[in-house]
Design an enzyme around this catalytic site. Structure first.
Site, PDB file in Angstrom:
ATOM      1  N   ARG A 193       0.609  -1.242  -0.009  1.00  0.00           N
ATOM      2  CA  ARG A 193      -0.103  -0.150   0.087  1.00  0.00           C
ATOM      3  C   ARG A 193       0.822   1.289   0.157  1.00  0.00           C
ATOM      4  O   ARG A 193       0.514   2.200  -0.899  1.00  0.00           O
ATOM      5  CB  ARG A 193      -0.929   0.292   1.245  1.00  0.00           C
ATOM      6  CG  ARG A 193      -2.114  -0.525   0.880  1.00  0.00           C
ATOM      7  CD  ARG A 193      -2.699  -1.081   2.367  1.00  0.00           C
ATOM      8  NE  ARG A 193      -1.756  -2.124   2.851  1.00  0.00           N
ATOM      9  CZ  ARG A 193      -1.876  -3.419   2.901  1.00  0.00           C
ATOM     10  NH1 ARG A 193      -2.659  -3.743   2.009  1.00  0.00           N
ATOM     11  NH2 ARG A 193      -0.981  -4.280   3.194  1.00  0.00           N
ATOM     12  N   THR A 194       1.851   1.439   0.794  1.00  0.00           N
ATOM     13  CA  THR A 194       2.455   2.651   0.944  1.00  0.00           C
ATOM     14  C   THR A 194       3.114   2.866  -0.419  1.00  0.00           C
ATOM     15  O   THR A 194       3.161   4.111  -0.816  1.00  0.00           O
ATOM     16  CB  THR A 194       3.611   2.473   2.023  1.00  0.00           C
ATOM     17  OG1 THR A 194       2.895   2.171   3.391  1.00  0.00           O
ATOM     18  CG2 THR A 194       4.242   3.772   2.330  1.00  0.00           C
TER      19      THR A 194
ATOM     20  N   LYS B  26      25.209  -5.261  -2.340  1.00  0.00           N
ATOM     21  CA  LYS B  26      26.664  -5.253  -2.542  1.00  0.00           C
ATOM     22  C   LYS B  26      27.693  -4.775  -1.483  1.00  0.00           C
ATOM     23  O   LYS B  26      28.698  -4.645  -1.300  1.00  0.00           O
ATOM     24  CB  LYS B  26      27.409  -4.664  -3.895  1.00  0.00           C
ATOM     25  CG  LYS B  26      26.664  -5.149  -4.958  1.00  0.00           C
ATOM     26  CD  LYS B  26      27.122  -4.199  -6.319  1.00  0.00           C
ATOM     27  CE  LYS B  26      26.433  -4.777  -7.478  1.00  0.00           C
ATOM     28  NZ  LYS B  26      26.963  -3.831  -8.632  1.00  0.00           N
TER      29      LYS B  26
ATOM     30  N   ARG C 258      11.756   3.661   3.381  1.00  0.00           N
ATOM     31  CA  ARG C 258      11.446   2.654   4.263  1.00  0.00           C
ATOM     32  C   ARG C 258      12.509   1.804   4.757  1.00  0.00           C
ATOM     33  O   ARG C 258      13.109   1.253   3.714  1.00  0.00           O
ATOM     34  CB  ARG C 258      10.190   1.661   3.886  1.00  0.00           C
ATOM     35  CG  ARG C 258       9.831   0.510   4.998  1.00  0.00           C
ATOM     36  CD  ARG C 258       8.494  -0.352   4.429  1.00  0.00           C
ATOM     37  NE  ARG C 258       7.581   0.562   4.783  1.00  0.00           N
ATOM     38  CZ  ARG C 258       6.158   0.148   4.612  1.00  0.00           C
ATOM     39  NH1 ARG C 258       5.961  -1.218   4.340  1.00  0.00           N
ATOM     40  NH2 ARG C 258       5.115   0.848   4.890  1.00  0.00           N
TER      41      ARG C 258
ATOM     42  N   HIS D  59       5.594   5.825  11.512  1.00  0.00           N
ATOM     43  CA  HIS D  59       5.150   5.751  10.082  1.00  0.00           C
ATOM     44  C   HIS D  59       4.080   6.913   9.854  1.00  0.00           C
ATOM     45  O   HIS D  59       2.738   6.589   9.844  1.00  0.00           O
ATOM     46  CB  HIS D  59       4.145   4.506   9.798  1.00  0.00           C
ATOM     47  CG  HIS D  59       3.953   4.007   8.417  1.00  0.00           C
ATOM     48  ND1 HIS D  59       4.248   5.030   7.418  1.00  0.00           N
ATOM     49  CD2 HIS D  59       3.614   2.720   7.818  1.00  0.00           C
ATOM     50  CE1 HIS D  59       3.837   4.247   6.302  1.00  0.00           C
ATOM     51  NE2 HIS D  59       3.719   2.905   6.577  1.00  0.00           N
TER      52      HIS D  59
END
Ligand code: ASP
Length: 300
Positions: free
Chosen positions: A53-54, A82, A103, A131
């Site tokens: 969703r985000t 890496k 995120r 959030h």
């Protein structure tokens, strides 16, 4: 809004929230008002943890504003694999994009990233931290259904690791809201959040049993147990499946209770609730688009 970055919900005043929500309501009413407002601008998406969703609603929001996105893709397919540091990654993406949505599994990651770049950073979830853009869409949904003053909100589930809970609890202190936290003892709100709520003079009660408070609630915000944050699987197993909202449970609720959930749900809301008037969680998820449009419009 007079902020360069959106890192935690603590930074949001009542006025900030109302500015974003009012603009979101304008975009909701008239989506054409947004078209081409940010043509030619680019939003950088850096997601170091899964998201449906985000990420998709930020992408939709950017496109509805006439902007576009550049997406780092999964950790597996990026240079993070890496050994590249977060500081290096965001400094590189800053050169491609006009704002960053980040995120990350580490609490404080968005704050750290914001110290390395000049473009606005939106924290789209930092571990068990915050959030805040989720909170804005939660508040939008609550405002639509119950208004934001003189209401009782129950917040239930994983209050310890749930970042949406931490952000929502802080943001609700701007309003005349009675907050009822319902969880097993081991998943209580972290001490730091309890301290902040106390300091802000919020009206807060904690419960182990939903029954104690359900009949008084205008909103019940249910959350998933954050399995990925538990240091050990046994601890998770001890609380998994502890609660489930079913139509039977809701028999004692007010008729106009809104059941919300940031999603994804696992088993904490039975699918039978979806067809009742209580279910507000899909609408809540859809509200992510106008709210994130408003947020980007103000930050870009
Ligand atoms: N989607 C929300 C988050 O990223 C809630 C959850 O995952 O349970 O925090």
């Amino acid at each position: 809004m007079r902020h360069d970055h959106l890192l935690t919900a603590k930074q949001l005043s009542r006025e900030d929230v109302e500015t974003v929500l009012d603009r979101a309501a304008e975009f909701d009413r008239d989506p054409s008002a947004a078209r081409e407002r940010h043509a030619g601008e680019l939003l950088g998406l850096c997601f170091f943890e899964p998201s449906t969703r985000t990420k998709m609603s930020f992408e939709t929001a950017a496109k509805r504003l006439g902007a576009d996105v550049v997406d780092m893709g999964s950790v597996e397919s990026s240079s993070v694999k890496k050994g590249e540091s977060l500081a290096d990654t965001v400094r590189v993406v800053e050169g491609y994009a006009d704002a960053l949505v980040l995120r990350h599994p580490k609490q404080g990651a968005a704050k750290m990233a914001s110290e390395y770049v000049d473009v606005p950073v939106v924290n789209a979830g930092d571990g068990a931290g915050h959030h805040p853009s989720q909170t804005l869409l939660d508040l939008y949904t609550i405002r639509e259904h119950a208004g934001l003053d003189d209401i009782s909100v129950g917040i239930m589930g994983d209050l310890k690791y749930g970042r949406t809970v931490h952000s929502l609890a802080h943001a609700l202190t701007n309003f005349d809201v009675r907050q009822h936290f319902v969880s097993p003892e081991s998943l209580r709100l972290p001490r730091s959040v309890r301290y902040d709520l106390h300091e802000s003079g919020a009206q807060v009660r904690e419960h182990e049993d939903l029954e104690d408070v359900l009949p008084n609630l205008d909103v019940l915000y249910v959350t998933r147990i954050q399995r990925e944050r538990f240091p050990d699987e046994d601890e998770y197993e001890a609380v998994a499946g502890e609660y489930s909202i079913t139509p039977d449970v809701l028999e004692r609720a007010k008729d106009d209770l809104s059941v919300m959930h940031p999603l994804p749900r696992v088993d904490e809301i039975a699918p039978e609730v979806d067809d009742t008037d209580y279910a507000t969680y899909f609408e809540q998820a859809h509200n992510g688009v106008p709210v994130r449009m408003a947020l980007l419009d103000l930050l870009l």
